[in-house]
Design a protein around this motif. Sequence first.
Motif, PDB file in Angstrom:
ATOM      1  N   GLU A  60       0.823  -1.205   0.000  1.00 22.94           N
ATOM      2  CA  GLU A  60       0.000   0.000   0.000  1.00 22.94           C
ATOM      3  C   GLU A  60       0.862   1.262   0.000  1.00 22.94           C
ATOM      4  N   GLU A 112       2.252 -13.789   8.612  1.00 22.28           N
ATOM      5  CA  GLU A 112       1.167 -14.501   9.257  1.00 22.28           C
ATOM      6  C   GLU A 112       1.612 -15.765   9.988  1.00 22.28           C
ATOM      7  N   ILE A 142      -3.719 -11.998  12.643  1.00 18.96           N
ATOM      8  CA  ILE A 142      -4.607 -12.951  11.973  1.00 18.96           C
ATOM      9  C   ILE A 142      -4.122 -14.378  12.198  1.00 18.96           C
ATOM     10  N   ARG A 158      -6.000 -17.420  14.331  1.00 23.24           N
ATOM     11  CA  ARG A 158      -6.180 -18.763  13.785  1.00 23.24           C
ATOM     12  C   ARG A 158      -5.688 -19.811  14.779  1.00 23.24           C
ATOM     13  N   ALA A 183      -7.440  -7.087   4.753  1.00 23.98           N
ATOM     14  CA  ALA A 183      -7.997  -8.316   5.297  1.00 23.98           C
ATOM     15  C   ALA A 183      -8.515  -8.135   6.724  1.00 23.98           C
ATOM     16  N   ARG A 225     -10.576  -6.257   8.248  1.00 23.14           N
ATOM     17  CA  ARG A 225     -12.017  -6.142   8.484  1.00 23.14           C
ATOM     18  C   ARG A 225     -12.781  -7.381   8.059  1.00 23.14           C
ATOM     19  N   HIS A 226     -12.102  -8.245   7.332  1.00 22.56           N
ATOM     20  CA  HIS A 226     -12.816  -9.393   6.792  1.00 22.56           C
ATOM     21  C   HIS A 226     -12.659 -10.663   7.609  1.00 22.56           C
ATOM     22  N   VAL A 227     -11.677 -10.704   8.449  1.00 22.36           N
ATOM     23  CA  VAL A 227     -11.498 -11.922   9.216  1.00 22.36           C
ATOM     24  C   VAL A 227     -12.597 -12.025  10.249  1.00 22.36           C
ATOM     25  N   GLU A 228     -12.703 -13.177  10.829  1.00 16.94           N
ATOM     26  CA  GLU A 228     -13.734 -13.407  11.829  1.00 16.94           C
ATOM     27  C   GLU A 228     -13.090 -13.820  13.140  1.00 16.94           C
ATOM     28  N   PHE A 280      -1.163  -1.892  -9.407  1.00 24.73           N
ATOM     29  CA  PHE A 280       0.018  -2.209  -8.626  1.00 24.73           C
ATOM     30  C   PHE A 280      -0.335  -2.942  -7.343  1.00 24.73           C
ATOM     31  N   ASN A 281      -1.432  -2.571  -6.737  1.00 22.28           N
ATOM     32  CA  ASN A 281      -1.739  -3.180  -5.450  1.00 22.28           C
ATOM     33  C   ASN A 281      -2.895  -4.174  -5.495  1.00 22.28           C
ATOM     34  N   ILE A 302     -15.575 -11.349  -2.006  1.00 22.31           N
ATOM     35  CA  ILE A 302     -15.601 -10.888  -0.621  1.00 22.31           C
ATOM     36  C   ILE A 302     -16.562  -9.717  -0.466  1.00 22.31           C
ATOM     37  N   LYS A 320     -24.411 -10.262   3.588  1.00 22.81           N
ATOM     38  CA  LYS A 320     -24.522 -10.193   5.051  1.00 22.81           C
ATOM     39  C   LYS A 320     -25.289  -8.962   5.488  1.00 22.81           C
ATOM     40  N   ALA A 351      -6.510 -13.405   1.703  1.00 22.17           N
ATOM     41  CA  ALA A 351      -7.682 -13.095   2.517  1.00 22.17           C
ATOM     42  C   ALA A 351      -8.787 -14.145   2.372  1.00 22.17           C
ATOM     43  N   HIS A 354      -9.541 -16.344   5.149  1.00 17.87           N
ATOM     44  CA  HIS A 354      -9.777 -15.704   6.442  1.00 17.87           C
ATOM     45  C   HIS A 354     -11.149 -15.089   6.572  1.00 17.87           C
ATOM     46  N   VAL A 355     -11.810 -14.880   5.474  1.00 19.66           N
ATOM     47  CA  VAL A 355     -13.119 -14.259   5.586  1.00 19.66           C
ATOM     48  C   VAL A 355     -14.089 -15.266   6.181  1.00 19.66           C
ATOM     49  N   GLU A 356     -15.229 -14.757   6.571  1.00 14.44           N
ATOM     50  CA  GLU A 356     -16.248 -15.610   7.169  1.00 14.44           C
ATOM     51  C   GLU A 356     -17.516 -15.545   6.353  1.00 14.44           C
TER      52      GLU A 356
END
Lengths: 342, 342
Positions: free
Chosen positions: A82, A227, A256, A260, A283, A285-288, B75-76, B256, B263, B283, B286-288
Amino acid sequence: MSMTIKEIAKLAGVSQATVSKIINNYDDVGAKTKERVLAIMKEHGYRPSYAAQSLAKKVTRVIGVIYAGKINANFNHPFFVEVVSAFKKAMGLEGYDLLFFSNEQFHQEDEDYLARCQHYRVDGCIVIGGEEVEPSVYDVDKSDIPCIGVDIRLSGPKSAYIMTDNLQIGTLAAEQFYMNGSRRLGFIGGGSASHISNERLEGFQQTARSYRLEMRKEWTVQGDFFEESGFEAMKELLQNDELPNAVFAVSDLMAIGAMRAVKESERVRIEEMAVIGCDDIIAARHVEPPLTTVRQDKEKIGRMAAYMLNDMIHGRIEGTGVKLDPELIVRSSCGSKRRYVT
Amino acid sequence: MSMTIKEIAKLAGVSQATVSKIINNYDDVGAKTKERVLAIMKEHGYRPSYAAQSLAKKVTRVIGVIYAGKINANFNHPFFVEVVSAFKKAMGLEGYDLLFFSNEQFHQEDEDYLARCQHYRVDGCIVIGGEEVEPSVYDVDKSDIPCIGVDIRLSGPKSAYIMTDNLQIGTLAAEQFYMNGSRRLGFIGGGSASHISNERLEGFQQTARSYRLEMRKEWTVQGDFFEESGFEAMKELLQNDELPNAVFAVSDLMAIGAMRAVKESERVRIEEMAVIGCDDIIAARHVEPPLTTVRQDKEKIGRMAAYMLNDMIHGRIEGTGVKLDPELIVRSSCGSKRRYVT
DNA sequence: CGATAGAACGAAAGCGGTTTCGAATACAAA
DNA sequence: TTTGTATTCGAAACCGCTTTCGTTCTATCG
């Protein structure tokens, strides 16, 4: 092979000098001549040789990008992606291209990165992360090329640095744990040789102490910002007889991984272990559960790095250091709604 | 300013030629002389000018990196980050550095990227993604510099491309939906101008048809490969009177975003909407719920791109196209354990 | 001892541009 | 017409390095 300026000149029936002047927008070329030469250039798809130009002009319009150290700087680390992305955009606006040095065969030969920068005669360079405790090889002070460090303190008249205030990062995390009701604090660092990790720890400890939160040294373990190391670190942490009920990891990636590990363990449920990370990568905000984190303004860091470097290149500023304020982003991995047993 | 070879020569009491020969490891220079000159070079921190060298040698040891098109190359973007990271590593092993062109002020001037490559006289270049349906500006065929395209079909004697087999990607997704019991299929694309997205759709449709799964055209919406667009796309999809019970998004990021939209909606629960993404970015797991996805081997793509480019540079291969097999990664966003109502 | 083959080195011509400075030409004013 | 002033152009030196090819020097051999 590409054409040369000489061939174009001959084709157009003018001198090299005239063609060159057209390329460089001199104003002592007649309109008709200019038009004619331009047409010929276009017709033949002529492009002046960059090497020849920069040799003659002594300017490169290129910025060197250096991923420093073995600790944590990496091309594909989300934080740096970023930052560099924003940096690239800002420098691009100024007309600079970016040269990424390969570090694969670096250690074979005893040349350091700065030598590469000098070799290429880049107009400036950015050094990414990896500040280590031991004296680094980046002998920037001797160099006269403008250099900006991200997460690494470069000194010298032509070098500056920018980073988030690491003490504050630690403080914010500890405060949130306090507010959240967590009383027993663990810490996952980025390696004991990492300056920024150590500073975050320091801020964390100071604040923990002032709130009288418990920290044990066996609750502090080190990873490497990635990670997998967070996963391992947490597993190690969970070996202890008594456990903390909150853990601050100095990177989201490690946080993260740590979560896990908690989820996989049967000893403690994720709801019983508050976790805070650092960076606020996508990521997070997306993990649980969604990860509470101390946000670094990556976009701003990259952008400011570009501005500062640009200023240094043009002699507008001297080397300085800038620290940005972090921001706490509360999500449910350590939300204030939940209460933990002391 | 840096020293020049002439100064070093004078200091050492030898000719320029001799110094140059030492730099380039010629074997017709005496051991003692060599040692002496080397010492002087080191003492003064001398580095030969890259521009001068490459001008004289007509070799640059630099690879140009081009993010093509407006559609999705960036790039990202996590997919490309992984690909380029692997590419960088592999090229670095061969001693190449990477030059990233800024595209910020690109469209102002009417020069295309390849022109930049020619300008720099790079030894080769890699073009990242963004294949569009309309004829592209990348007039590679006219260029004689070796070029490899990732997710973009470059043709010509000195250009090749590599990508995952897009038809297969679509097929795998549809098959999994079938096995999972989903019968009503939605699709979130990367823009109707994106070739790779369209091919995935084609594979998806073909397979859906052969399994007699339902696809309606109002269940097919377009995004831009990034998360926010997936979110919006799903919101749009959810406007329909009747809904699909499964959606395939051509990027994990969009998948995602789409799950987030589900949701947030009160109309349908996430358990009732099977989702498959594509890429298998970090990611995804890792998401839910963890995202089922069609995996592309990003590391391999980058690595092979490097090998192929390298081979082309050294004239070992002609331009070709390579398609890699995707792999289905089943996680619970569309796991086979769950059953959906038809 | 002279002849000769290597070894060690340098002069000089590029590589493809930029830039200074003076010459040639055009045009206006006197 | 002459003079003065722009305007347009080119010769040539230079940027820092590579590389060919010839020269000099040394060591070895007959």
